[in-house]
Design a protein around this motif. Structure first.
Motif, mmCIF file in Angstrom:
data_model
loop_
_atom_site.group_PDB
_atom_site.id
_atom_site.type_symbol
_atom_site.label_atom_id
_atom_site.label_comp_id
_atom_site.label_asym_id
_atom_site.label_seq_id
_atom_site.Cartn_x
_atom_site.Cartn_y
_atom_site.Cartn_z
ATOM 1 N N GLY A 84 -2.569 8.314 -2.999
ATOM 2 C CA GLY A 84 -1.717 8.666 -1.872
ATOM 3 C C GLY A 84 -2.331 8.209 -0.559
ATOM 4 N N MET A 85 -3.635 8.430 -0.423
ATOM 5 C CA MET A 85 -4.345 7.974 0.774
ATOM 6 C C MET A 85 -4.391 6.447 0.824
ATOM 7 S SD MET A 85 -4.979 10.698 2.376
ATOM 8 C CE MET A 85 -5.982 9.972 3.671
ATOM 9 N N LEU A 86 -4.529 5.820 -0.357
ATOM 10 C CA LEU A 86 -4.545 4.361 -0.415
ATOM 11 C C LEU A 86 -3.215 3.794 0.075
ATOM 12 C CD1 LEU A 86 -5.761 1.622 -1.294
ATOM 13 C CD2 LEU A 86 -4.795 2.054 -3.579
ATOM 14 N N GLN A 87 -2.105 4.396 -0.375
ATOM 15 C CA GLN A 87 -0.797 3.924 0.059
ATOM 16 C C GLN A 87 -0.653 4.017 1.572
ATOM 17 O OE1 GLN A 87 3.140 5.116 -1.823
ATOM 18 N NE2 GLN A 87 3.339 6.172 0.137
ATOM 19 N N MET A 88 -1.035 5.156 2.129
ATOM 20 C CA MET A 88 -0.918 5.348 3.566
ATOM 21 C C MET A 88 -1.800 4.350 4.320
ATOM 22 S SD MET A 88 -0.962 8.926 5.690
ATOM 23 C CE MET A 88 -2.735 9.220 5.647
ATOM 24 N N GLY A 89 -3.013 4.142 3.806
ATOM 25 C CA GLY A 89 -3.922 3.190 4.440
ATOM 26 C C GLY A 89 -3.394 1.765 4.407
ATOM 27 N N LEU A 90 -2.821 1.381 3.264
ATOM 28 C CA LEU A 90 -2.266 0.031 3.142
ATOM 29 C C LEU A 90 -1.135 -0.199 4.129
ATOM 30 C CD1 LEU A 90 -2.193 -0.411 -0.761
ATOM 31 C CD2 LEU A 90 -3.630 -1.676 0.856
ATOM 32 N N VAL A 91 -0.256 0.813 4.276
ATOM 33 C CA VAL A 91 0.863 0.680 5.213
ATOM 34 C C VAL A 91 0.359 0.632 6.655
ATOM 35 C CG1 VAL A 91 2.950 1.798 6.110
ATOM 36 C CG2 VAL A 91 2.517 1.751 3.639
ATOM 37 N N MET A 92 -0.675 1.413 6.957
ATOM 38 C CA MET A 92 -1.218 1.426 8.312
ATOM 39 C C MET A 92 -1.830 0.068 8.696
ATOM 40 S SD MET A 92 -2.940 5.245 8.392
ATOM 41 C CE MET A 92 -3.633 5.066 10.036
ATOM 42 N N PHE A 93 -2.409 -0.615 7.715
ATOM 43 C CA PHE A 93 -3.046 -1.907 7.995
ATOM 44 C C PHE A 93 -2.097 -3.089 7.825
ATOM 45 C CE2 PHE A 93 -6.941 0.582 7.332
ATOM 46 C CZ PHE A 93 -7.697 0.130 8.412
ATOM 47 N N TYR A 94 -1.112 -2.934 6.934
ATOM 48 C CA TYR A 94 -0.200 -4.051 6.654
ATOM 49 C C TYR A 94 1.249 -3.612 6.881
ATOM 50 C CZ TYR A 94 -4.393 -5.810 4.345
ATOM 51 O OH TYR A 94 -5.681 -6.221 4.085
ATOM 52 N N HIS A 95 1.747 -3.832 8.083
ATOM 53 C CA HIS A 95 3.124 -3.447 8.422
ATOM 54 C C HIS A 95 3.765 -4.485 9.344
ATOM 55 C CE1 HIS A 95 0.349 -1.453 11.345
ATOM 56 N NE2 HIS A 95 1.204 -2.003 12.213
ATOM 57 N N ASP A 96 3.526 -5.755 9.028
ATOM 58 C CA ASP A 96 4.130 -6.816 9.839
ATOM 59 C C ASP A 96 5.648 -6.843 9.683
ATOM 60 O OD1 ASP A 96 1.649 -7.565 10.727
ATOM 61 O OD2 ASP A 96 1.380 -9.126 9.209
ATOM 62 N N SER A 97 6.133 -6.387 8.526
ATOM 63 C CA SER A 97 7.574 -6.356 8.280
ATOM 64 C C SER A 97 7.880 -5.205 7.335
ATOM 65 C CB SER A 97 8.039 -7.669 7.650
ATOM 66 O OG SER A 97 7.469 -7.820 6.351
ATOM 67 N N LEU A 98 9.159 -4.844 7.237
ATOM 68 C CA LEU A 98 9.561 -3.782 6.310
ATOM 69 C C LEU A 98 9.300 -4.198 4.866
ATOM 70 C CD1 LEU A 98 12.918 -2.554 7.919
ATOM 71 C CD2 LEU A 98 10.650 -1.513 8.095
ATOM 72 N N GLU A 99 9.442 -5.484 4.583
ATOM 73 C CA GLU A 99 9.167 -5.987 3.230
ATOM 74 C C GLU A 99 7.708 -5.772 2.859
ATOM 75 O OE1 GLU A 99 10.058 -9.928 0.494
ATOM 76 O OE2 GLU A 99 9.824 -10.177 2.665
ATOM 77 N N GLN A 100 6.813 -6.011 3.807
ATOM 78 C CA GLN A 100 5.393 -5.822 3.543
ATOM 79 C C GLN A 100 5.083 -4.344 3.284
ATOM 80 O OE1 GLN A 100 2.358 -6.617 6.703
ATOM 81 N NE2 GLN A 100 1.532 -8.103 5.235
ATOM 82 N N VAL A 101 5.753 -3.459 4.003
ATOM 83 C CA VAL A 101 5.573 -2.021 3.785
ATOM 84 C C VAL A 101 5.937 -1.649 2.348
ATOM 85 C CG1 VAL A 101 6.448 0.274 4.408
ATOM 86 C CG2 VAL A 101 5.917 -1.382 6.207
ATOM 87 N N VAL A 102 7.049 -2.189 1.856
ATOM 88 C CA VAL A 102 7.478 -1.913 0.478
ATOM 89 C C VAL A 102 6.483 -2.486 -0.529
ATOM 90 C CG1 VAL A 102 9.278 -2.325 -1.251
ATOM 91 C CG2 VAL A 102 9.914 -1.805 1.116
ATOM 92 N N MET A 151 3.296 -2.905 -0.168
ATOM 93 C CA MET A 151 2.088 -2.080 -0.191
ATOM 94 C C MET A 151 2.287 -0.847 -1.081
ATOM 95 S SD MET A 151 -0.112 -3.741 1.471
ATOM 96 C CE MET A 151 0.737 -5.248 0.937
ATOM 97 N N GLN A 152 3.490 -0.295 -1.043
ATOM 98 C CA GLN A 152 3.772 0.869 -1.881
ATOM 99 C C GLN A 152 3.813 0.501 -3.363
ATOM 100 O OE1 GLN A 152 6.772 3.766 -0.100
ATOM 101 N NE2 GLN A 152 7.070 1.970 1.180
ATOM 102 N N ILE A 153 4.340 -0.665 -3.679
ATOM 103 C CA ILE A 153 4.365 -1.119 -5.075
ATOM 104 C C ILE A 153 2.943 -1.259 -5.604
ATOM 105 C CG2 ILE A 153 4.914 -3.060 -6.596
ATOM 106 C CD1 ILE A 153 7.427 -3.525 -4.925
ATOM 107 N N ILE A 154 2.059 -1.838 -4.804
ATOM 108 C CA ILE A 154 0.659 -2.019 -5.214
ATOM 109 C C ILE A 154 0.002 -0.667 -5.481
ATOM 110 C CG2 ILE A 154 -1.624 -2.749 -4.416
ATOM 111 C CD1 ILE A 154 -0.179 -5.005 -2.855
ATOM 112 N N ALA A 155 0.162 0.269 -4.548
ATOM 113 C CA ALA A 155 -0.469 1.586 -4.692
ATOM 114 C C ALA A 155 0.075 2.342 -5.902
ATOM 115 C CB ALA A 155 -0.259 2.406 -3.420
ATOM 116 N N MET A 156 1.388 2.315 -6.112
ATOM 117 C CA MET A 156 1.990 3.061 -7.212
ATOM 118 C C MET A 156 1.715 2.434 -8.577
ATOM 119 S SD MET A 156 3.217 5.767 -5.930
ATOM 120 C CE MET A 156 1.750 5.642 -4.862
ATOM 121 N N LEU A 157 1.608 1.099 -8.614
ATOM 122 C CA LEU A 157 1.250 0.423 -9.868
ATOM 123 C C LEU A 157 -0.156 0.829 -10.302
ATOM 124 C CD1 LEU A 157 1.773 -1.633 -12.110
ATOM 125 C CD2 LEU A 157 0.970 -3.433 -10.566
ATOM 126 N N LEU A 158 -1.072 0.878 -9.347
ATOM 127 C CA LEU A 158 -2.445 1.294 -9.653
ATOM 128 C C LEU A 158 -2.476 2.761 -10.088
ATOM 129 C CD1 LEU A 158 -4.338 -0.457 -6.713
ATOM 130 C CD2 LEU A 158 -4.442 -1.077 -9.137
#
Length: 419
Positions: free
Chosen positions: A370-388, A390-397
């Protein structure tokens, strides 16, 4: 009449009735959000989405009390149960008053943080928080005792009152303000308390729980609170972060995407509600529990695959039908968001299963990712697609690790049995 005759002849079980009720509640909540999205438009809907997200955050926080109440309503009986209920009600009310007070006091800061048009919406919402915590304990008793009819009534009452009151105020008085949304939410907490047995709040004579019971309750409460915190982070941090990092129009678009994509999670929740008391009872009776897990994971996997395929095949049709052409830009991301939510829903079943068995490693795993997902979004949010993405990566792991832990537990159980 013919439908009623068929239902009676089929002898629908209380569990099946509750599942149908949950589907109706989820459908009503979806209708509520969809109508708001169409009436308000992307920019104004972004404000409403913040309040709806706050409601989800509140539901997860209060769920700690509901799950604790549900579990020990199965384990405790007679005077011990009455003493436990008295204590849990009082603690829930205290926490509700504290959280609600903080929201009211910091309403202006919340307005600035989430770029909303009003701070009053947070004030009204905060005033209703104590009621929600009492409502959750009430539901926990019904859940633990498997009083699914009463449990269904509380959910139906909350959903219907919020839908009717909010839309009534908007359509009759033509007031399209976030404060109206907050008033509807506040009112729904009152109706959600029904049925509520007031004498159980302050019994005539409350016994003190012994040290063993108190320790068991405290341990389960702490780990459940931690897990519900991870649920808050995973389920809601993306909407709040998008509202913070993006303009209101884009945040409104993303809110519509999240609402549609999360349908699988809300469907999965009804299985969680049935899973916990069932697993606790089976463990209490010394019976095996894995078959219940397989059953519900199978249901969620089948539902998830269906939803992903539909979102992949007809994204523009879905967006247009549900929200209108104003939100069509989100169509290419719909199936991707559904994948992230589906993986989270399946992971969630595993976590609640082990939580029911007093095994807490999956809870810690969920917290980490959960913290990883939030961290990924905080660092990588150039576009809405990138936000999505990041969530796929965190949830797959997260899902991979949860499955690995389950396999490890199965191997360990077999080796113990062979000895």
């Amino acid at each position: 009449m013919q439908i009623l005759t068929i239902l009676k002849s089929k002898k629908i079980t209380p569990e099946q009735l509750f599942m149908l009720s949950v589907l109706a509640v989820n459908g009503g909540n979806y209708l509520y959000n969809l109508i708001l999205g169409r009436i308000l438009g992307p920019a104004q809907f972004a404000d409403a989405a913040v309040l709806i997200t706050f409601l989800l955050v509140l539901s997860f926080a209060a769920m700690t009390f509901q799950l604790v109440t549900a579990k020990f309503s199965v384990l405790f009986e007679n005077e011990v149960f009455k003493s436990f209920i008295s204590k849990i009600y009082k603690n829930a009310l205290l926490v509700g008053l504290l959280m609600g007070g903080l929201i009211v006091v910091f309403a202006s800061q919340l307005q600035s943080l989430f770029n909303t048009s009003s701070s009053n919406m947070f004030v009204v919402f905060g005033c209703g928080v104590p009621l929600y915590f009492l409502m959750s304990v009430n539901r926990g008793v019904f859940q633990g005792k498997k009083a699914f009819k009463s449990l269904s009534i509380t959910y139906q009452g909350e959903m219907l009152s919020r839908l009717i009151i909010t839309l009534g105020l908007i359509l009759i008085f033509d007031i399209r303000s976030s404060v109206v949304i907050a008033v509807g939410i506040f009112a729904s907490f009152i109706f959600g308390l029904i049925p509520f047995k007031f004498p159980t709040l302050i019994p005539k004579q409350a016994l003190h729980l012994n040290k063993t019971h108190a320790k068991d309750i405290r341990s389960f409460f702490i780990i459940t609170a931690f897990y519900e915190l991870t649920q808050i982070i995973i389920n809601n941090s993306d909407i709040l972060l998008v509202k913070h990092y993006f303009e209101s129009y884009e945040a409104g678009l993303y809110a519509s995407l999240a609402l549609i994509g999360r349908i699988v999670y809300f469907i999965a929740w009804m299985f969680v509600m049935l899973l916990l008391p069932t697993v606790v009872q089976l463990k209490k009776d010394g019976k095996e529990t894995a078959s219940i897990l397989f059953k519900y994971v199978g249901y969620i996997a089948a539902i998830s695959i269906t939803i992903i395929l539909v979102c992949l095949s007809f994204p523009e049709t879905i967006i247009t039908l549900l929200f209108g052409n104003s939100y069509i830009a989100m169509a290419p991301l719909l199936w991707k968001y559904a994948i992230a939510t589906s993986m989270f829903a399946i992971s969630n079943i595993f976590a609640y299963y082990y939580l029911s068995l007093d095994k807490y490693i999956p809870v810690v795993i969920s917290g980490v990712f959960g913290m990883l997902q939030m961290g990924l979004v905080m660092f990588y949010h150039d576009s809405l697609e990138q936000v999505v993405h990041m969530q796929i990566i965190a949830m797959l792991l997260l899902l991979t690790i949860q499955l690995a832990f389950f396999k490890y537990e199965q191997i360990k159980s077999k080796s113990t049995y062979l000895r």
